[in-house]
Design an enzyme around this catalytic site. Sequence first.
Site, PDB file in Angstrom:
ATOM      1  N   CYS A 125      19.030-122.995  78.114  1.00 40.84           N
ATOM      2  CA  CYS A 125      19.989-121.740  78.309  1.00 40.84           C
ATOM      3  C   CYS A 125      19.975-121.219  79.424  1.00 40.84           C
ATOM      4  CB  CYS A 125      19.571-120.686  77.251  1.00 40.84           C
ATOM      5  SG  CYS A 125      20.787-119.488  76.938  1.00 40.84           S
ATOM      6  N   HIS A 143      18.714-123.951  71.671  1.00 41.57           N
ATOM      7  CA  HIS A 143      17.383-123.887  72.115  1.00 41.57           C
ATOM      8  C   HIS A 143      16.344-124.625  71.179  1.00 41.57           C
ATOM      9  CE1 HIS A 143      17.627-120.012  74.319  1.00 41.57           C
ATOM     10  NE2 HIS A 143      18.762-120.130  73.944  1.00 41.57           N
ATOM     11  N   GLU A 146      13.273-125.062  71.268  1.00 45.37           N
ATOM     12  CA  GLU A 146      12.157-124.225  71.016  1.00 45.37           C
ATOM     13  C   GLU A 146      12.346-123.233  69.733  1.00 45.37           C
ATOM     14  OE1 GLU A 146      14.068-123.175  73.315  1.00 45.37           O
ATOM     15  OE2 GLU A 146      13.905-121.173  73.735  1.00 45.37           O
TER      16      GLU A 146
END
Lengths: 229, 755
Positions: free
Chosen positions: A86, A203, A205
């Site tokens: 990002c 994302h 994560e």
Amino acid sequence: MKWVVVRFPGSLDDDDVVYALREVLAQDVSIVWHRTESLGAADCVVLPGGFSYGDYLRCGAIARFSPIMKSVKRFATEGGLVLGICNGFQILCEAHLLPGALTRNESLSFVCEMATVRVENRQTPFTNQLEIGDVLRLPIKHGEGRYVAPEHELRQLEERGQVLLRYVANDESFGAGSSPNGSMHAIAGVANERFNVFGLMPHPEHAVEALLGSTDGRKIFESITASRT
Amino acid sequence: MTPASLPGEPKVDVGLARAHGLTEEEYGAIEQLLGRTPTFTELGVFSVMWSEHCSYKSSRNHLKQLPMTGQGVVGGPGENAGALEIGDGLVAVFKIESHNHPSFVEPYQGAATGVGGILRDILAMGARPIASMDSLKFGALDHPRTGYLVGGVIGGIAGYGNCVGVPTVAGEVMFDHGYDSNILVNAFCLGLARREQLQSSRARGVGNPVLYVGSTTGRDGIHGASLLASAQFEPSATAMRPTVQVGDPFTEKLLIEACLEAMETGAIIAIQDMGAAGLTSSSSEMASRGGVGIELWLDKVPLREAGLVPYEILLSESQERMLLVAAKGREEELLRIFRKWDLNAAVVGCIIGEQRWRAWWRGQLVADLPADGLTEKAPVYDRPSSPPKKAMTGFRTPVKRARPSPQVALRSLLASPNVSSRRMIFRQYDWIVRGNTVVGPGGDAAVLRVKGTSRGLALKVDSNPRACARDPYLGTQATVCEAVRNVACVGARPAGITNCLNYGNPERPEIMWQFIKGIEGLRAAALAFNIPVVSGNVSFYNETEGRPIPPTPTIAVVGILDDVRKHIRHQFAQIDDLILAVRTAPPVLAASEYDCLFGNDSDEFWTVNLGRECQLVNGLIEAASLGLIRSAHDVAEGGTAVTLAEACFNSRQILGAEIVGLKSEVELFGEGPSTIIISTAPQCLAELRRIFEPLEVLVLGRVTKNPRLRIAPHIDEDVRELLRIYEGALPLSLNSRAGSKPQSEPQLSEELSRQ
């Protein structure tokens, strides 16, 4: 292997990357402050999501001048693995470690939702645990994620297989088309020519625990681990 | 030394006091308290601290009635926000506050700084902010200013919240003519701390230095609290724009990280946000709470521009600033942390033994007041109250139109601005960051996991101004019940309430009556559920040219899940599950969304049976913990038919439902306390009946693979088509009525004079 997460002023998903790596994937992670000059011992450097320097001026435009970025560049030049998520992706583009640029979403508004992306190349350190055509559910949350590059550069990227992830339509996009931000060629993630630097808007994560809605992001981290062992 | 006005400052008299929003009596009290005429700076300071916004002078007496203590409450009244033990040595800190007038005058910055302000209140308690919610009330979509306000407010919340890295996980949005010229923006924040991390706002220790940290002080927001927040609107309201602060979420993010790091050192004695009335309120409140005095050296305050005078420095509401009292000798250690984060930090004063609040500037004393003069000595009013002669609605009487068929009514309701999907709003908010969001916006309540534990937190904000306009006592009770029920619908045990009470001008007896009835309703419901009210905020003067908003108590509830994995979603999940309705009373059409759209012949209104509401909530919690329910969804705007449709909208797998026994409009679209729709495996029915005893458990039908919503005999619809209507409605109405381009601002004064 050893992971290093860079913290810029305004980084927001730094703690989340650390949590995913350390608590969920049992990896060795440390954080470095952007003003540090040295990365220390690192196998993979992560530039996390957020609004570095408030994204004032232009996303990533100020962060690329942070003292740590010299080391990140050197590390990348020496073949070290760099992952930009990002805002991290935006910084990597601004730092010319990745081709292209990220501009305002076509809708002109921030978009936060579960996106669906397709794997386009598995012969990279970031995708070797995936198959071409695999479809991943990964959250996106950005206002400036529209990937753009000159036509000839896009053609090169495609030919060389540097487009690793591409958006595809899903049930939650409600007719908004396949790309939630208007990216050219629906590009969600690209690698550099050497395939050691990878930036993506989704994302991974935030997709490592079933409780939070998806575990599809694990494969990206696991690919990186696999490539270094 | 006696304080004096500075050369060139206006002469202080009762006329100037009035221009500052003080009454003649209040000015007299100030002169008596000081035994002299106040200086110009002192007058400014009194005017903000004695304003309704800061002093709660009209509400303070009544707020005492609320049950503020109870199981698990730590800290308590007098601190910036309440804290609630959630187990494992952790506490949840939460509060909701209004930013109504600033958001009407300057929607983007007004809403943005509303978010920023409440984050700092939570931060000041020593907690890391982990989630936000917002309750928004706009005028009707066909009002010329609404599109502009919606775009600005949503943009401000997104712009600030996303950049500061606190997820916006839930909220509510309503459109109604009652808010055409006074919108409501109520911002909620939840923080998490280890119990021993909680900070105090009580200054102590003579000689301890006072530290100013964060942004510089500028001229923005001067008199935000007194003239903007504590007076009703006039047509010239846009001229008040300079009283609105400007937010910088990037600095706020740095401030959060720096403060949390500084708190870890143990060198902070007390800390407070510089919110309304800025440096003045933070310093005087900390001193007064701690029973000490404080001295401020205004020359040391970091300024945004040269030439600010003491009056401006003390009254500035520049954002992203905190004031803290440090342990003597450890200030350098703290200053270093703030400088690491590129923030301004300076010692701007010290704690003194004498209980005075003093401000110095260029060697001159510009203010010297009793320390409690600005806080405890502020006036308290027992304002007269009386019921209005005719029921105040604030809402247009529903127009009786030709009744559509139930199938058409369902479509219209799903497309109604107050029912349809809020996705176009919440997809602009980051609700994922910090990695805790298990259930995000769009559900009955948001669910967060608590890292390092098995627990979860559920949160929801609700209001019901239509019901409150009809009956402020019952309406407030029903609002509490709804928020509590929503939290229970995800399987959580409701544990704490915070409230933001929005009303018109309290100097009018009928408004005061609405407010008192609201407090009584909130008290009764909180006691019945045995849930403490841990924090709150009152917003008066929500009216323009004598037209008050409908009474709008906004209630937020936080609940605890012992095992977050057992959370419940609102969508049907399994084919052939039974669909049940559990209710405390039959629904009615009065004050429903159907009523507003199509009118209604019956004027029968509902009542609230708090005992039965508790049975419903306790039943839900027990059933969820035993794993007996697969989905639970509260029946709200639009009634049972809309609730059933929403339960079919499962984004992973669209399901259908076959329903029998809902024949009349009132059964299909009626609202009122309380009905929940649950789905369950057929073998669990008997056990659920036992758990909910003595409440009625109706078997409505079953979940089907075929994606159709069939409610015999009137409705048979493709769920995907209903979903298209539900998702498309709000973008369509905002884009067509308000224009898809960013709105320029319509002239407020012209609009008001037209009305």
